[in-house]
Enzyme design. Structure first.
Site, mmCIF file in Angstrom:
data_model
loop_
_atom_site.group_PDB
_atom_site.id
_atom_site.type_symbol
_atom_site.label_atom_id
_atom_site.label_comp_id
_atom_site.label_asym_id
_atom_site.label_seq_id
_atom_site.Cartn_x
_atom_site.Cartn_y
_atom_site.Cartn_z
ATOM 1 N N CYS A 257 -1.261 6.519 9.647
ATOM 2 C CA CYS A 257 -0.028 5.916 10.142
ATOM 3 C C CYS A 257 -0.350 4.619 10.873
ATOM 4 O O CYS A 257 -1.228 4.575 11.725
ATOM 5 C CB CYS A 257 0.666 6.831 11.138
ATOM 6 S SG CYS A 257 1.144 8.398 10.457
ATOM 7 N N CYS B 275 0.928 -1.286 15.914
ATOM 8 C CA CYS B 275 0.934 -1.048 14.466
ATOM 9 C C CYS B 275 0.254 -2.198 13.734
ATOM 10 O O CYS B 275 0.536 -3.364 13.985
ATOM 11 C CB CYS B 275 2.366 -0.894 13.959
ATOM 12 S SG CYS B 275 2.458 -0.617 12.179
ATOM 13 N N GLY C 141 6.684 -1.559 6.475
ATOM 14 C CA GLY C 141 8.070 -2.039 6.508
ATOM 15 C C GLY C 141 9.048 -1.100 7.179
ATOM 16 O O GLY C 141 8.709 0.024 7.547
ATOM 17 N N GLU C 142 10.261 -1.602 7.346
ATOM 18 C CA GLU C 142 11.326 -0.827 7.980
ATOM 19 C C GLU C 142 12.407 -0.522 6.939
ATOM 20 O O GLU C 142 13.143 -1.419 6.516
ATOM 21 C CB GLU C 142 11.907 -1.627 9.165
ATOM 22 C CG GLU C 142 13.215 -1.101 9.721
ATOM 23 C CD GLU C 142 13.195 0.381 10.126
ATOM 24 O OE1 GLU C 142 12.176 0.865 10.657
ATOM 25 O OE2 GLU C 142 14.217 1.048 9.890
ATOM 26 N N SER D 267 12.034 7.133 7.486
ATOM 27 C CA SER D 267 11.632 6.964 8.880
ATOM 28 C C SER D 267 12.042 5.588 9.388
ATOM 29 O O SER D 267 11.772 4.574 8.749
ATOM 30 C CB SER D 267 10.107 7.123 8.990
ATOM 31 O OG SER D 267 9.691 6.956 10.321
ATOM 32 N N CYS E 110 3.356 8.528 0.692
ATOM 33 C CA CYS E 110 3.915 7.694 1.758
ATOM 34 C C CYS E 110 4.107 6.300 1.177
ATOM 35 O O CYS E 110 3.133 5.649 0.787
ATOM 36 C CB CYS E 110 2.929 7.680 2.927
ATOM 37 S SG CYS E 110 3.406 6.572 4.269
ATOM 38 N N ASN F 110 -3.864 5.862 15.737
ATOM 39 C CA ASN F 110 -4.964 5.446 14.857
ATOM 40 C C ASN F 110 -5.385 4.043 15.231
ATOM 41 O O ASN F 110 -4.611 3.109 15.044
ATOM 42 C CB ASN F 110 -4.510 5.454 13.391
ATOM 43 C CG ASN F 110 -4.377 6.850 12.838
ATOM 44 O OD1 ASN F 110 -5.223 7.708 13.093
ATOM 45 N ND2 ASN F 110 -3.308 7.092 12.101
ATOM 46 N N CYS G 284 6.068 -6.479 7.603
ATOM 47 C CA CYS G 284 7.117 -5.964 8.477
ATOM 48 C C CYS G 284 7.468 -7.026 9.505
ATOM 49 O O CYS G 284 6.608 -7.785 9.942
ATOM 50 C CB CYS G 284 6.624 -4.697 9.187
ATOM 51 S SG CYS G 284 7.920 -3.861 10.129
ATOM 52 N N SER H 251 11.049 6.945 14.807
ATOM 53 C CA SER H 251 9.815 6.658 15.540
ATOM 54 C C SER H 251 10.181 6.339 16.984
ATOM 55 O O SER H 251 10.637 5.250 17.295
ATOM 56 C CB SER H 251 9.069 5.492 14.892
ATOM 57 O OG SER H 251 8.694 5.851 13.579
ATOM 58 N N LEU H 252 9.991 7.312 17.834
ATOM 59 C CA LEU H 252 10.421 7.175 19.233
ATOM 60 C C LEU H 252 9.315 6.511 20.055
ATOM 61 O O LEU H 252 9.508 5.456 20.647
ATOM 62 C CB LEU H 252 10.759 8.568 19.777
ATOM 63 C CG LEU H 252 11.450 8.628 21.127
ATOM 64 C CD1 LEU H 252 12.787 7.909 21.114
ATOM 65 C CD2 LEU H 252 11.641 10.092 21.544
ATOM 66 N N GLU I 198 0.824 -1.208 0.000
ATOM 67 C CA GLU I 198 0.000 0.000 0.000
ATOM 68 C C GLU I 198 0.857 1.257 0.000
ATOM 69 O O GLU I 198 1.939 1.285 0.582
ATOM 70 C CB GLU I 198 -0.891 0.028 1.248
ATOM 71 C CG GLU I 198 -1.846 -1.145 1.325
ATOM 72 C CD GLU I 198 -2.823 -1.042 2.489
ATOM 73 O OE1 GLU I 198 -3.785 -1.796 2.480
ATOM 74 O OE2 GLU I 198 -2.606 -0.224 3.401
ATOM 75 N N CYS J 210 5.819 -4.234 16.162
ATOM 76 C CA CYS J 210 5.378 -3.161 17.063
ATOM 77 C C CYS J 210 3.915 -3.442 17.449
ATOM 78 O O CYS J 210 3.076 -3.702 16.589
ATOM 79 C CB CYS J 210 5.492 -1.798 16.377
ATOM 80 S SG CYS J 210 7.192 -1.359 15.961
HETATM 81 N N1 SAH Z 1 9.257 1.227 10.352
HETATM 82 C C1 SAH Z 1 9.447 2.632 10.102
HETATM 83 C C2 SAH Z 1 8.602 3.134 8.960
HETATM 84 C C3 SAH Z 1 7.110 3.048 9.204
HETATM 85 S S1 SAH Z 1 6.603 4.604 9.694
HETATM 86 C C4 SAH Z 1 9.166 3.409 11.387
HETATM 87 O O1 SAH Z 1 8.667 2.826 12.322
HETATM 88 O O2 SAH Z 1 9.510 4.579 11.448
HETATM 89 C C5 SAH Z 1 5.109 4.310 10.449
HETATM 90 C C6 SAH Z 1 4.837 5.363 11.485
HETATM 91 O O3 SAH Z 1 3.519 5.168 11.956
HETATM 92 C C7 SAH Z 1 5.753 5.238 12.687
HETATM 93 O O4 SAH Z 1 6.151 6.500 13.113
HETATM 94 C C8 SAH Z 1 4.864 4.593 13.736
HETATM 95 O O5 SAH Z 1 5.221 4.993 15.029
HETATM 96 C C9 SAH Z 1 3.511 5.127 13.344
HETATM 97 N N2 SAH Z 1 2.412 4.239 13.731
HETATM 98 C C10 SAH Z 1 2.411 2.896 13.762
HETATM 99 N N3 SAH Z 1 1.214 2.438 14.165
HETATM 100 C C11 SAH Z 1 0.444 3.520 14.386
HETATM 101 C C12 SAH Z 1 -0.912 3.710 14.778
HETATM 102 N N4 SAH Z 1 -1.709 2.668 15.029
HETATM 103 N N5 SAH Z 1 -1.372 4.972 14.883
HETATM 104 C C13 SAH Z 1 -0.589 6.032 14.589
HETATM 105 N N6 SAH Z 1 0.681 5.912 14.193
HETATM 106 C C14 SAH Z 1 1.196 4.675 14.093
#
Ligand code: SAH
Length: 344
Positions: free
Chosen positions: A333, A119, A159-160, A191, A105, A290, A112, A214-215, A92, A116
């Protein structure tokens, strides 16, 4: 199988053509057809002789992404695209309108591997890395369906990126090239979940691509709960890599912080965040969580988000609350995932 030239940067295409004794301008011609005109058929490359086109056709192929489905509309501010890859897998991408920006995006992997817990992509597991042409091709395919020029690209889809480093960087280079999409390097953001090797490598690249981390939590325990990979890359090591990055590149890093109710949106979480980021040249994007089917987590209330940003704002630079675009069509996200669309 013939080599798919969609996976090559301009420099790589030039090197490839040197092998068959073609001058550099030929690579520029072909690159332009591929990445500016979006042509996938040798016959349509009208400034190339038929003899040469036949030769190309014998050596190379031109990979293409198929759009399977679009959801949402430009007027709603977000359009989710589902692509079918040549091997039948799906990915996607999301087109986003945000002020003057028109952002795509993109995904860097099918699924992935990081797991997490907040996610949705994690739930589908890892299938494979994407090739450079499949990553950059998402931008090309999305832009074909849009009247306006794409201004920004974020590697924040499925993905990462740093677990698929080479293809990610090649894709960024393809998109950055003048003869193609011509997206400025500063408008391309990669990211990461915090893979420190990737952060250190990116710091050494000649281009000005931007880094986002992504902290999501400012203490090790909460971060491990949300992002199991944090065990392998503890906060102390991550922050050292980030600090080194800002020194080497003289650039700021963007931290993404997804706000989850009662998990990382409390006063003590704000305090931890202030302490952790003290003196780090950065921007902070607060992202409302989200929700998606089957999640144990809840979004912070609007008032809690406002409160959290008020706590940190006096102490940290450039805090932004990111609008949640596309959440209504599961294009926000962390909501991208193929396979459980029906349940959504
Ligand atoms: N793996 C990389 C690239 C994906 S970015 C990374 O983690 O940075 C995806 C972004 O969406 C990340 O910043 C993550 O923290 C955020 N994210 C993941 N799940 C989410 C959710 N349910 N709601 C809002 N943001 C989310």
């Amino acid at each position: 199988m013939k080599l798919d030239i969609k996976n090559l940067t301009l420099a790589q295409l030039q090197a490839e053509f040197r092998k068959i004794e073609l001058p550099a301008f030929r690579a520029r011609q072909v690159f332009r057809w591929l990445w500016l005109k979006g042509v996938h058929d040798w016959k349509k490359m009208s400034d190339i002789s038929k003899v040469l086109r036949t030769q190309f056709d014998e050596h190379y192929r031109i990979g293409q992404l198929k759009i399977k489905k679009r959801k949402g509309s430009a007027s709603q501010g977000a359009v989710k695209h589902i692509f079918e890859l040549e091997d039948g897998n799906s990915i996607e991408s999301v087109w986003l309108k945000d002020g003057p920006r028109r952002t795509v995006c993109v995904s860097t992997q099918v699924g992935c591997s990081l797991g997490c817990t907040f996610c949705r992509t994690a739930q589908m597991g890892f299938k494979r890395n994407l090739l450079a042409g499949e990553i950059a091709g998402q931008v090309l395919a999305v832009s074909k369906g849009q009247a306006e020029r794409i201004t920004n690209v974020v590697f924040m889809g499925m993905g990462e990126p740093f677990l698929n480093y080479d293809s990610t960087l090649d894709a960024a280079r393809i998109l950055n090239t003048d003869l193609g999409a011509k997206i400025g390097a500063r408008k391309i953001t990669i990211s990461t979940v915090g893979i420190t090797e990737g952060i250190r490598r990116l710091a050494q690249e000649p281009e000005q691509f931007k880094l986002a981390v992504s902290l999501n939590a400012a203490d090790q325990k909460t971060r491990e709960r949300l992002m199991p990979i944090a065990r392998r890359y503890p906060l102390t090591e991550l922050m050292q890599a980030v600090r080194d990055y800002t020194v080497v590149t003289n650039k700021r890093v963007t931290f993404e912080y997804v706000l989850i109710r009662g998990v990382n949106d409390r006063r003590k979480d704000a305090n931890n965040l202030i302490l952790l980021l003290q003196g780090v040249p950065c921007k902070i994007n607060l992202i409302p969580f989200n929700p998606f089917p089957e999640t144990e987590f809840e979004a912070s209330k609007d008032a809690d988000i406002a409160r959290f940003s008020k706590w940190i704002m006096p102490h940290l630079p450039a805090v932004m609350v990111r609008k949640s675009l596309g959440a209504n069509i599961l294009a926000g996200c962390g909501q991208l995932a193929i396979g459980n669309e029906a349940k959504a």
